[in-house]
Design a protein around this motif. Structure first.
Motif, PDB file in Angstrom:
ATOM      1  N   MET A   1      33.200  51.772  -1.503  1.00 60.95           N
ATOM      2  CA  MET A   1      33.107  51.389  -2.904  1.00 60.95           C
ATOM      3  C   MET A   1      34.185  52.135  -3.683  1.00 60.95           C
ATOM      4  O   MET A   1      34.171  53.367  -3.741  1.00 60.95           O
ATOM      5  N   HIS A   2      35.129  51.366  -4.256  1.00 64.68           N
ATOM      6  CA  HIS A   2      36.208  51.955  -5.039  1.00 64.68           C
ATOM      7  C   HIS A   2      36.080  51.563  -6.506  1.00 64.68           C
ATOM      8  O   HIS A   2      35.459  50.552  -6.824  1.00 64.68           O
ATOM      9  N   GLY A   3      36.752  52.339  -7.373  1.00 68.52           N
ATOM     10  CA  GLY A   3      36.844  51.982  -8.791  1.00 68.52           C
ATOM     11  C   GLY A   3      35.964  52.853  -9.662  1.00 68.52           C
ATOM     12  O   GLY A   3      35.342  53.807  -9.178  1.00 68.52           O
ATOM     13  N   PRO A   4      35.922  52.518 -10.972  1.00 60.95           N
ATOM     14  CA  PRO A   4      35.151  53.322 -11.930  1.00 60.95           C
ATOM     15  C   PRO A   4      33.705  53.473 -11.462  1.00 60.95           C
ATOM     16  O   PRO A   4      33.095  52.520 -10.975  1.00 60.95           O
TER      17      PRO A   4
ATOM     18  N   PRO B   1      33.587  57.883  -6.514  1.00 60.54           N
ATOM     19  CA  PRO B   1      34.466  59.052  -6.357  1.00 60.54           C
ATOM     20  C   PRO B   1      35.920  58.632  -6.128  1.00 60.54           C
ATOM     21  O   PRO B   1      36.156  57.532  -5.609  1.00 60.54           O
ATOM     22  N   PRO B   2      36.883  59.483  -6.510  1.00 56.41           N
ATOM     23  CA  PRO B   2      38.288  59.172  -6.218  1.00 56.41           C
ATOM     24  C   PRO B   2      38.435  58.985  -4.705  1.00 56.41           C
ATOM     25  O   PRO B   2      37.856  59.740  -3.939  1.00 56.41           O
ATOM     26  N   GLY B   3      39.185  57.950  -4.296  1.00 60.87           N
ATOM     27  CA  GLY B   3      39.319  57.678  -2.862  1.00 60.87           C
ATOM     28  C   GLY B   3      38.183  56.837  -2.334  1.00 60.87           C
ATOM     29  O   GLY B   3      38.181  56.417  -1.184  1.00 60.87           O
ATOM     30  N   GLY B   4      37.174  56.610  -3.191  1.00 61.00           N
ATOM     31  CA  GLY B   4      36.064  55.737  -2.790  1.00 61.00           C
ATOM     32  C   GLY B   4      34.834  56.512  -2.371  1.00 61.00           C
ATOM     33  O   GLY B   4      34.896  57.698  -2.078  1.00 61.00           O
ATOM     34  N   GLY B   5      33.698  55.812  -2.342  1.00 61.92           N
ATOM     35  CA  GLY B   5      32.445  56.401  -1.865  1.00 61.92           C
ATOM     36  C   GLY B   5      32.509  56.566  -0.363  1.00 61.92           C
ATOM     37  O   GLY B   5      33.547  56.321   0.252  1.00 61.92           O
ATOM     38  N   PRO B   6      31.412  56.989   0.244  1.00 64.42           N
ATOM     39  CA  PRO B   6      31.395  57.134   1.710  1.00 64.42           C
ATOM     40  C   PRO B   6      31.547  55.770   2.399  1.00 64.42           C
ATOM     41  O   PRO B   6      31.277  54.743   1.772  1.00 64.42           O
ATOM     42  N   PRO B   7      31.973  55.751   3.664  1.00 59.79           N
ATOM     43  CA  PRO B   7      32.054  54.475   4.378  1.00 59.79           C
ATOM     44  C   PRO B   7      30.708  53.753   4.305  1.00 59.79           C
ATOM     45  O   PRO B   7      29.664  54.384   4.476  1.00 59.79           O
ATOM     46  N   LEU B   8      30.752  52.445   4.030  1.00 59.87           N
ATOM     47  CA  LEU B   8      29.512  51.683   3.903  1.00 59.87           C
ATOM     48  C   LEU B   8      28.785  51.632   5.242  1.00 59.87           C
ATOM     49  O   LEU B   8      29.412  51.453   6.289  1.00 59.87           O
TER      50      LEU B   8
ATOM     51  N   ASN C   1      32.370  47.188  -7.847  1.00 56.99           N
ATOM     52  CA  ASN C   1      33.341  47.963  -7.075  1.00 56.99           C
ATOM     53  C   ASN C   1      34.549  47.093  -6.810  1.00 56.99           C
ATOM     54  O   ASN C   1      34.439  45.866  -6.717  1.00 56.99           O
ATOM     55  N   ALA C   2      35.716  47.736  -6.707  1.00 63.23           N
ATOM     56  CA  ALA C   2      36.993  47.019  -6.736  1.00 63.23           C
ATOM     57  C   ALA C   2      37.109  45.959  -5.643  1.00 63.23           C
ATOM     58  O   ALA C   2      37.721  44.916  -5.863  1.00 63.23           O
TER      59      ALA C   2
END
Ligand SMILES: Nc1nc2c(c(=O)[nH]1)N[C@H]1C(S)=C(S)[C@@H](COP(=O)(O)O)O[C@H]1N2
Ligand SMILES: [Mo]
Length: 383
Positions: free
Chosen positions: A254-257, A260-267, A366-367
């Motif tokens: 999950m990326h974007g506002p 977390p920077p760099g994205g959330g943990p791997p889904l 998410n982006a």
């Protein structure tokens, strides 16, 4: 029923029309009749209305296909599955198809769902268009998978106590995204999940895996995003160190506002979802009773409750669940419904799983448009 199946040419006897030209797509081997599938690039989405009357399992011929590139044709007799890496006590080990068929087999009924399933609804329902395959809800299917537990294979290969991560990798072509070669499809899998319930499957619904679904063998990672279930499995690195690939660092996060920077943990685990076995939009006659059907599923476990609404969620009524035998599959449900007057409306279904998780009204933006788990507003025209 295809209404074009009989014709009366020049007043002659009715006869069966010649079979329609097979609907194919470069890269996917099975036929993709438009009545059953919506094609998006290298991928094919199951039409939910085609699941009506299809039984509990998704037939192979109706199961969605998500290919990064194209389906390879692999000769099972020449194929080997190799385990290697510093997480093994000995050196690399290779198994033939026959070796694997000879190991203790297990069967699991499980769904596979793409992390991007429902992506198009970010745009249609939340005004948050996301790039990527515009799946509505048909990037999910349930099959009976048979194979050997990955745990069995790892034990035989001599996995050491130091092993922490695996990297299963497919035999399909390298995936090139925007001119950048990301290599073969591969995604780290934690050892704990591998030892829990992952299968190296060689059968789908009682027959050898079809080419599009991973022949000769694929992983089935129950409850997790589909990308974990690597098809055309060729090798598995077993590592004493954590591993990463673009499918864990960049994609399928999950990326974007709000993330977390760099994205959330791997889904990993997928959320709770529901879908109606209806065309989009669906059409009904007013003043008549219709039997509506649908299915709900969750990566966390059994779905225990489903409610529906035809007034935008102001009131909900529980529907009858038809299955409770497959905790890793889906549950079918049905309810009679009589639309009162002509016009447009939306049908909503909301499921709750055994952990108490309920489908939210809005999915987390998410982006890349993953993990759409919100209640879907299914458009209906009443005439
Ligand atoms: N080798 C390989 N494995 C793969 C893929 C792929 O393109 N190549 N796609 C993944 C994704 S993103 C999904 S959602 C599932 C889809 O499985 P299916 O095509 O059998 O429905 O396979 C996964 N395994
Ligand atoms: Mo996917």
């Amino acid at each position: 029923m295809d209404t074009r199946s009989t014709t009366v040419p020049y007043g002659g006897e009715p006869r069966r029309a010649a079979p329609a030209a097979p609907h194919t797509r470069p890269g996917i081997r099975k036929p993709l009749p438009p009545r059953l599938f919506a094609v998006h690039g290298t991928n094919a989405e199951t039409r939910w209305e085609a699941l009506r009357g299809a039984g509990y399992l998704t037939p192979d011929g109706l199961f969605f296909v998500r290919n990064h590139t194209t389906t390879p044709l692999i000769d099972a007799a020449a194929w080997r599955l190799t385990l290697w890496g510093d997480g093994l006590d000995g050196g690399p080990v290779s198994y033939t198809y026959r070796d694997i068929l000879g190991m203790p087999a297990e069967t699991v009924t499980a769904f596979i769902e793409c992390a991007g399933n429902g992506r198009r609804l970010y745009g249609e329902q939340q005004g948050e268009e996301a790039p990527g395959t515009p799946w509505r809800l048909g990037a999910v299917g349930v099959a009976r998978w048979r194979g050997v537990r990955l745990a069995t294979l790892l034990r035989r290969a001599g996995m050491s106590d130091r092993a922490v991560a695996l990297m299963p990798r497919g035999l399909d072509d390298d995936y090139v995204e925007a001119g950048e070669n990301l290599g073969r499809v591969r995604r780290p899998l934690p050892v704990a999940k591998a030892l829990d319930d992952v299968l190296v499957a060689y059968e789908m619904n009682g027959r050898p895996l079809p080419p599009d679904h991973g022949h000769p063998a694929r992983l089935v990672v129950p409850g997790w995003v589909g990308v974990a279930s690597i098809k055309w499995l060729g090798d598995i690195e077993v590592s004493a160190e954590p591993l990463e690939s673009p499918w864990s660092t960049r994609l399928y996060r999950m990326h974007g506002p709000g993330h977390p920077p760099g994205g959330g943990p791997p889904l990993t685990t997928v959320g709770v979802k529901s879908a109606f076995e209806l065309p989009w939009p669906a059409r009904f006659e007013a003043g008549r009773e219709h039997l509506l059907r649908g299915r709900s599923w969750s990566g966390r476990g059994r779905v225990v409750r489903v409610e529906v609404s035809d007034d935008e969620g102001v009131s909900w009524r529980p529907v009858r669940l038809r299955d409770d035998r497959h905790p890793r599959g889906w549950v079918r449900w049905a309810f009679p419904w009589t639309p009162r007057e002509p016009g447009g409306l939306r049908l909503l279904a909301r499921a709750t799983d055994e952990t108490g998780a309920v489908q939210p009204g809005t999915a987390a933006r998410n982006a890349l448009g993953y993990a759409f788990d919100a209640v879907v507003r299914h458009p209906v025209v009443v005439t």
